[in-house]
Design a protein around this motif. Structure first.
Motif, mmCIF file in Angstrom:
data_model
loop_
_atom_site.group_PDB
_atom_site.id
_atom_site.type_symbol
_atom_site.label_atom_id
_atom_site.label_comp_id
_atom_site.label_asym_id
_atom_site.label_seq_id
_atom_site.Cartn_x
_atom_site.Cartn_y
_atom_site.Cartn_z
ATOM 1 N N TRP A 65 1.197 -1.152 0.017
ATOM 2 C CA TRP A 65 -0.141 -0.018 0.104
ATOM 3 C C TRP A 65 0.843 1.100 0.213
ATOM 4 N N SER A 66 0.308 2.126 -0.558
ATOM 5 C CA SER A 66 1.233 3.420 -0.576
ATOM 6 C C SER A 66 -0.083 4.598 -0.590
ATOM 7 N N ARG A 67 0.195 5.936 -0.367
ATOM 8 C CA ARG A 67 -0.535 7.022 -0.143
ATOM 9 C C ARG A 67 -0.265 8.073 -1.189
ATOM 10 N N LEU A 68 -1.350 8.512 -1.975
ATOM 11 C CA LEU A 68 -1.178 9.567 -2.801
ATOM 12 C C LEU A 68 -1.949 10.950 -2.261
ATOM 13 N N GLU A 69 -1.718 12.058 -3.021
ATOM 14 C CA GLU A 69 -2.521 13.359 -2.562
ATOM 15 C C GLU A 69 -3.041 13.785 -3.925
ATOM 16 N N SER A 70 -4.031 14.661 -3.541
ATOM 17 C CA SER A 70 -4.781 15.488 -4.539
ATOM 18 C C SER A 70 -5.449 14.878 -5.524
ATOM 19 N N PRO A 71 -6.463 14.041 -5.050
ATOM 20 C CA PRO A 71 -7.037 14.072 -3.786
ATOM 21 C C PRO A 71 -6.332 12.743 -2.993
ATOM 22 N N ALA A 72 -6.396 12.913 -1.524
ATOM 23 C CA ALA A 72 -5.921 11.996 -0.746
ATOM 24 C C ALA A 72 -6.646 10.446 -0.932
ATOM 25 N N ARG A 73 -5.540 9.582 -1.345
ATOM 26 C CA ARG A 73 -6.116 8.237 -1.555
ATOM 27 C C ARG A 73 -4.975 7.211 -1.245
ATOM 28 N N SER A 74 -5.431 5.908 -1.512
ATOM 29 C CA SER A 74 -4.507 4.752 -0.898
ATOM 30 C C SER A 74 -4.738 3.840 -2.256
ATOM 31 N N VAL A 75 -3.458 3.556 -2.473
ATOM 32 C CA VAL A 75 -3.150 2.857 -3.785
ATOM 33 C C VAL A 75 -2.698 1.380 -3.327
ATOM 34 N N LEU A 76 -3.370 0.341 -3.900
ATOM 35 C CA LEU A 76 -2.806 -1.049 -3.474
ATOM 36 C C LEU A 76 -1.829 -1.459 -4.968
ATOM 37 N N ARG A 77 -0.766 -2.045 -4.956
ATOM 38 C CA ARG A 77 0.040 -2.352 -5.868
ATOM 39 C C ARG A 77 0.452 -3.986 -5.520
ATOM 40 N N GLY A 78 0.633 -4.797 -6.698
ATOM 41 C CA GLY A 78 0.938 -5.969 -6.372
ATOM 42 C C GLY A 78 2.374 -6.218 -6.159
ATOM 43 N N ALA A 79 3.072 -7.400 -6.141
ATOM 44 C CA ALA A 79 4.228 -7.649 -5.929
ATOM 45 C C ALA A 79 5.007 -7.228 -7.194
ATOM 46 N N ASP A 80 4.290 -7.104 -8.350
ATOM 47 C CA ASP A 80 4.981 -6.777 -9.687
ATOM 48 C C ASP A 80 4.934 -5.057 -9.935
ATOM 49 N N GLY A 81 4.636 -4.535 -8.894
ATOM 50 C CA GLY A 81 4.307 -2.990 -8.945
ATOM 51 C C GLY A 81 3.355 -2.503 -9.646
ATOM 52 N N GLN A 82 2.299 -3.447 -10.313
ATOM 53 C CA GLN A 82 1.387 -2.832 -10.843
ATOM 54 C C GLN A 82 0.057 -2.559 -10.005
ATOM 55 N N VAL A 83 -0.590 -1.224 -10.242
ATOM 56 C CA VAL A 83 -1.847 -0.861 -9.572
ATOM 57 C C VAL A 83 -3.066 -1.899 -9.483
ATOM 58 N N ARG A 84 -3.423 -2.170 -8.386
ATOM 59 C CA ARG A 84 -4.621 -3.218 -8.241
ATOM 60 C C ARG A 84 -5.728 -2.485 -7.810
ATOM 61 N N ALA A 85 -5.781 -1.526 -7.016
ATOM 62 C CA ALA A 85 -6.627 -0.615 -6.709
ATOM 63 C C ALA A 85 -6.465 0.701 -6.262
ATOM 64 N N VAL A 86 -7.436 1.558 -6.588
ATOM 65 C CA VAL A 86 -7.197 2.993 -5.971
ATOM 66 C C VAL A 86 -8.516 3.424 -5.239
ATOM 67 N N LEU A 87 -8.371 3.792 -4.004
ATOM 68 C CA LEU A 87 -9.283 4.362 -3.094
ATOM 69 C C LEU A 87 -9.284 5.445 -2.357
ATOM 70 N N THR A 88 -10.263 6.306 -2.722
ATOM 71 C CA THR A 88 -9.920 7.587 -2.297
ATOM 72 C C THR A 88 -10.745 8.179 -0.998
ATOM 73 N N ASP A 89 -9.999 8.978 0.051
ATOM 74 C CA ASP A 89 -10.802 9.125 1.155
ATOM 75 C C ASP A 89 -12.005 9.932 0.907
ATOM 76 N N GLY A 90 -13.111 9.608 1.567
ATOM 77 C CA GLY A 90 -14.517 10.026 1.499
ATOM 78 C C GLY A 90 -15.133 9.833 0.495
ATOM 79 N N ALA A 91 -14.654 8.648 -0.413
ATOM 80 C CA ALA A 91 -15.446 8.067 -1.517
ATOM 81 C C ALA A 91 -15.818 6.613 -1.504
ATOM 82 N N ARG A 92 -16.902 6.203 -1.956
ATOM 83 C CA ARG A 92 -17.249 4.810 -1.872
ATOM 84 C C ARG A 92 -17.040 4.418 -3.352
ATOM 85 N N THR A 93 -16.548 4.846 -4.379
ATOM 86 C CA THR A 93 -16.377 4.495 -5.507
ATOM 87 C C THR A 93 -14.917 4.008 -5.420
ATOM 88 N N ALA A 94 -14.624 2.782 -5.951
ATOM 89 C CA ALA A 94 -13.128 2.049 -5.978
ATOM 90 C C ALA A 94 -12.825 1.856 -7.328
#
Length: 359
Positions: A65-94
């Motif tokens: 997991w890592s954190r990004l800004e503008s907007p604040a969000r959490s990013v899940l990456r696999g062991a291969d470095g590819q993005v698996r999920a982006v989840l934004t603070d305050g939002a229900r859409t993923a």
């Protein structure tokens, strides 16, 4: 065995320099040919803190997991470095990564969107650290890699030619939708079709809202969805996001495009600063698939925003495309009739974009 060829470092270096110089020249020439005023794309997302990923895997698979800004969000990456999920603070859409698929509407446009993005509604708004909570672990285990219908699948079940679908009670809940009935009073000002067709008009059945009011369908609006009614059908009736009965009563997603844009629902990805041409946002790189985009198309509506759509992604030519219901095409579309569905460049909808929200 054939002998190895000797290398010539000096000659190789001169070749590389020549290629770089040629590349730079071509780039400058191409930029000279670009249309003036094209929306500037800026990358403002930065890692929080020291800018490093967490050194703690999410699980034994090596996901991180890592954190990004503008907007604040959490990013899940696999062991291969590819993005698996982006989840934004305050939002229900993923935004999840899943099997590749292509969305096309050949009757209205040559544009196609080939994507591995799947946008789904979480049971709760995202908060920093929610990856440790049971509700998210259960939800992600169910939908990671799933091909069950998501928001995009729902959205394309109403475009031209979409097959009809009925539920267990025989209610037709999907299929080619109209925008609204013809304006029999004439097309003055370009109003060829009437607005105000909500999702329950399409369904043809009364809908009880949580505030106690009941949406009563009009027979003349059967199988019709105006722009906000379409979004309410996809996000509300189909994905079960809470719905207001109007812009003023209840809680959840308001009835109109203006009500949605100005509501406190979700996260303002491109904050509304005004409705004039000078209020057009430029940092459209902050948009992601599933975001709602709001437009100012008609001067007669004053300070109200009057159109809403959903970001679908980049088409095969690299343009950022959205889907919405429009009177010119008479229903949901990513088409070019009445203006191409691009958010970049200087087309009709790109120039009238005013804000965006992530629910």
């Amino acid at each position: 065995m054939a002998g190895k060829k000797k290398s010539h470092p000096l000659l190789a270096g001169l070749v590389v320099l020549g290629l770089v110089a040629t590349s730079g020249y071509l780039t400058l020439e191409l930029r000279k040919q670009e249309e003036q005023g094209v929306t500037e794309v800026r990358n403002v997302g930065v890692l929080s803190g020291a800018g490093k990923q967490s050194d703690k895997p999410a699980d034994a698979s090596g996901d991180r997991w890592s954190r990004l800004e503008s907007p604040a969000r959490s990013v899940l990456r696999g062991a291969d470095g590819q993005v698996r999920a982006v989840l934004t603070d305050g939002a229900r859409t993923a935004k999840l990564t899943g099997p590749a698929r292509t969305f096309a509407e050949p009757t209205s446009t040559a544009s196609k969107v080939s994507t591995t993005d799947w946008v789904r509604l979480m049971p709760e708004p995202w908060t920093k650290g929610a990856e440790k909570q049971k509700w998210f672990k259960d939800w992600y285990a169910e939908y990671a890699g799933s091909e069950e219908d998501d928001l995009f699948a729902f959205a394309f079940q109403y475009v031209a030619g979409a097959p009809q679908r009925k539920d267990g009670q025989g209610v037709l809940y999907a299929g080619d939708a109209n925008f609204g009935p013809l304006n029999t009073a004439g097309a003055e000002g370009g109003d060829l079709r009437l607005e105000q067709s909500d999702f329950y008009d399409y369904l043809g059945t009364p809908y009880p809202f949580r505030d106690g009011s009941v949406g009563t369908p009009e027979a003349v609006r059967a199988r019709s969805l105006d722009c906000s009614g379409y979004i309410r059908m996809v996000l509300g009736y189909r994905a079960r996001y809470p719905l207001m009965s109007s812009d003023k009563t209840g809680d959840g997603l308001p009835r109109t495009a203006n009500g949605m844009a100005r509501s406190g629902e979700g996260v303002d990805v491109l904050p509304l600063t005004g409705v004039a041409a000078g209020n057009r946002p430029t940092a459209i790189d902050q948009l992601q698939p599933g975001d709602l985009v709001f437009f100012k198309l008609d001067a007669r509506t004053g300070q109200r925003l009057d159109h809403v759509g959903m970001v679908l992604g980049h088409d095969t030519e690299g343009h950022l495309i959205f889907v919405s219901s429009r009177e010119e095409v008479n229903g949901p579309t990513i088409g070019d009739v009445g203006g191409v569905s691009r958010l970049d460049g200087n087309g009709y909808y790109a120039k009238t974009l005013r804000s965006a929200k992530r629910l």
